[in-house]
Design a protein around this motif. Structure first.
Motif, PDB file in Angstrom:
ATOM      1  N   ASP A 135       0.855  -1.199   0.000  1.00  0.00           N
ATOM      2  CA  ASP A 135       0.000   0.000   0.000  1.00  0.00           C
ATOM      3  C   ASP A 135       0.885   1.241   0.000  1.00  0.00           C
ATOM      4  O   ASP A 135       1.755   1.399   0.856  1.00  0.00           O
ATOM      5  CB  ASP A 135      -0.910  -0.013   1.219  1.00  0.00           C
ATOM      6  N   ALA A 136       0.672   2.118  -0.963  1.00  0.00           N
ATOM      7  CA  ALA A 136       1.527   3.290  -1.155  1.00  0.00           C
ATOM      8  C   ALA A 136       1.467   4.252   0.018  1.00  0.00           C
ATOM      9  O   ALA A 136       2.451   4.879   0.366  1.00  0.00           O
ATOM     10  CB  ALA A 136       1.153   4.005  -2.445  1.00  0.00           C
ATOM     11  N   ALA A 137       0.309   4.402   0.602  1.00  0.00           N
ATOM     12  CA  ALA A 137       0.164   5.360   1.696  1.00  0.00           C
ATOM     13  C   ALA A 137      -0.673   4.753   2.819  1.00  0.00           C
ATOM     14  O   ALA A 137      -1.830   5.108   2.989  1.00  0.00           O
ATOM     15  CB  ALA A 137      -0.468   6.656   1.181  1.00  0.00           C
ATOM     16  N   PRO A 138      -0.101   3.826   3.597  1.00  0.00           N
ATOM     17  CA  PRO A 138      -0.883   3.278   4.703  1.00  0.00           C
ATOM     18  C   PRO A 138      -1.206   4.382   5.694  1.00  0.00           C
ATOM     19  O   PRO A 138      -0.360   5.199   6.020  1.00  0.00           O
ATOM     20  CB  PRO A 138       0.033   2.214   5.306  1.00  0.00           C
ATOM     21  N   GLY A 139      -2.432   4.430   6.124  1.00  0.00           N
ATOM     22  CA  GLY A 139      -2.840   5.479   7.046  1.00  0.00           C
ATOM     23  C   GLY A 139      -3.448   6.672   6.337  1.00  0.00           C
ATOM     24  O   GLY A 139      -3.868   7.612   6.971  1.00  0.00           O
ATOM     25  N   GLY A 140      -3.488   6.655   5.039  1.00  0.00           N
ATOM     26  CA  GLY A 140      -4.156   7.715   4.312  1.00  0.00           C
ATOM     27  C   GLY A 140      -3.208   8.713   3.683  1.00  0.00           C
ATOM     28  O   GLY A 140      -1.982   8.619   3.786  1.00  0.00           O
ATOM     29  N   MET A 141      -3.814   9.668   3.030  1.00  0.00           N
ATOM     30  CA  MET A 141      -3.072  10.671   2.286  1.00  0.00           C
ATOM     31  C   MET A 141      -2.198  11.535   3.200  1.00  0.00           C
ATOM     32  O   MET A 141      -1.061  11.844   2.871  1.00  0.00           O
ATOM     33  CB  MET A 141      -4.059  11.563   1.531  1.00  0.00           C
ATOM     34  N   PHE A 142      -2.723  11.921   4.350  1.00  0.00           N
ATOM     35  CA  PHE A 142      -1.973  12.810   5.226  1.00  0.00           C
ATOM     36  C   PHE A 142      -0.775  12.116   5.870  1.00  0.00           C
ATOM     37  O   PHE A 142       0.249  12.745   6.119  1.00  0.00           O
ATOM     38  CB  PHE A 142      -2.893  13.424   6.283  1.00  0.00           C
ATOM     39  N   ALA A 143      -0.884  10.816   6.112  1.00  0.00           N
ATOM     40  CA  ALA A 143       0.258  10.077   6.660  1.00  0.00           C
ATOM     41  C   ALA A 143       1.397  10.054   5.646  1.00  0.00           C
ATOM     42  O   ALA A 143       2.566  10.240   6.003  1.00  0.00           O
ATOM     43  CB  ALA A 143      -0.160   8.664   7.035  1.00  0.00           C
ATOM     44  N   GLY A 144       1.059   9.840   4.376  1.00  0.00           N
ATOM     45  CA  GLY A 144       2.082   9.861   3.329  1.00  0.00           C
ATOM     46  C   GLY A 144       2.703  11.235   3.171  1.00  0.00           C
ATOM     47  O   GLY A 144       3.917  11.375   2.974  1.00  0.00           O
ATOM     48  N   LEU A 145       1.890  12.267   3.293  1.00  0.00           N
ATOM     49  CA  LEU A 145       2.384  13.641   3.189  1.00  0.00           C
ATOM     50  C   LEU A 145       3.313  13.966   4.351  1.00  0.00           C
ATOM     51  O   LEU A 145       4.389  14.553   4.146  1.00  0.00           O
ATOM     52  CB  LEU A 145       1.207  14.615   3.157  1.00  0.00           C
ATOM     53  N   MET A 146       2.936  13.586   5.548  1.00  0.00           N
ATOM     54  CA  MET A 146       3.777  13.848   6.712  1.00  0.00           C
ATOM     55  C   MET A 146       5.105  13.101   6.600  1.00  0.00           C
ATOM     56  O   MET A 146       6.145  13.619   6.989  1.00  0.00           O
ATOM     57  CB  MET A 146       3.052  13.443   8.003  1.00  0.00           C
ATOM     58  N   LYS A 147       5.076  11.879   6.073  1.00  0.00           N
ATOM     59  CA  LYS A 147       6.300  11.109   5.898  1.00  0.00           C
ATOM     60  C   LYS A 147       7.252  11.825   4.921  1.00  0.00           C
ATOM     61  O   LYS A 147       8.438  11.909   5.151  1.00  0.00           O
ATOM     62  CB  LYS A 147       5.958   9.714   5.389  1.00  0.00           C
ATOM     63  N   ARG A 148       6.689  12.347   3.847  1.00  0.00           N
ATOM     64  CA  ARG A 148       7.515  13.052   2.863  1.00  0.00           C
ATOM     65  C   ARG A 148       8.073  14.365   3.403  1.00  0.00           C
ATOM     66  O   ARG A 148       9.135  14.809   3.014  1.00  0.00           O
ATOM     67  CB  ARG A 148       6.708  13.311   1.603  1.00  0.00           C
ATOM     68  N   LEU A 149       7.301  14.993   4.276  1.00  0.00           N
ATOM     69  CA  LEU A 149       7.747  16.267   4.860  1.00  0.00           C
ATOM     70  C   LEU A 149       8.680  16.071   6.052  1.00  0.00           C
ATOM     71  O   LEU A 149       9.187  17.043   6.607  1.00  0.00           O
ATOM     72  CB  LEU A 149       6.554  17.109   5.280  1.00  0.00           C
ATOM     73  N   GLY A 150       8.903  14.832   6.439  1.00  0.00           N
ATOM     74  CA  GLY A 150       9.831  14.558   7.526  1.00  0.00           C
ATOM     75  C   GLY A 150       9.180  14.550   8.889  1.00  0.00           C
ATOM     76  O   GLY A 150       9.861  14.532   9.903  1.00  0.00           O
ATOM     77  N   GLY A 151       7.862  14.529   8.936  1.00  0.00           N
ATOM     78  CA  GLY A 151       7.154  14.490  10.215  1.00  0.00           C
ATOM     79  C   GLY A 151       7.069  13.066  10.722  1.00  0.00           C
ATOM     80  O   GLY A 151       7.603  12.125  10.160  1.00  0.00           O
ATOM     81  N   ALA A 152       6.340  12.914  11.798  1.00  0.00           N
ATOM     82  CA  ALA A 152       6.204  11.595  12.433  1.00  0.00           C
ATOM     83  C   ALA A 152       5.404  10.647  11.602  1.00  0.00           C
ATOM     84  O   ALA A 152       4.476  10.865  11.002  1.00  0.00           O
ATOM     85  CB  ALA A 152       5.549  11.754  13.797  1.00  0.00           C
TER      86      ALA A 152
END
Length: 80
Positions: free
Chosen positions: A63-80
């Protein structure tokens, strides 16, 4: 969806050719259907996106973004 759109465009073209005096009113009436078209196309877009994701998971892709769109965005931005 494509057949409905084509039928609408053919109807407008028919009115423009056969009754040019009524063309303005028909085009204005068709323009008021914009909200209905935007909702229908939005639902279709979401369905296609989700169906593509389901096919990828069924094929064994992670799954490309487990946890939804915002989880994937936070991962790319360096967040938790």
């Amino acid at each position: 969806m494509a057949i409905s759109w084509a039928a609408q465009m053919l109807a407008i073209a028919f009115v423009i050719v056969t009754r040019p005096a009524d063309a303005g009113a028909v085009i204005a009436a068709m323009a008021s259907l914009g909200t209905i078209w935007s909702v229908g196309l939005s639902v279709l877009g979401i369905y296609v996106y989700k169906r593509s994701q389901d096919k990828a998971v069924a094929a064994g892709a992670v799954d490309a973004a487990p946890g939804g769109m915002f989880a994937g965005l936070m991962k790319r931005l360096g967040g938790a």
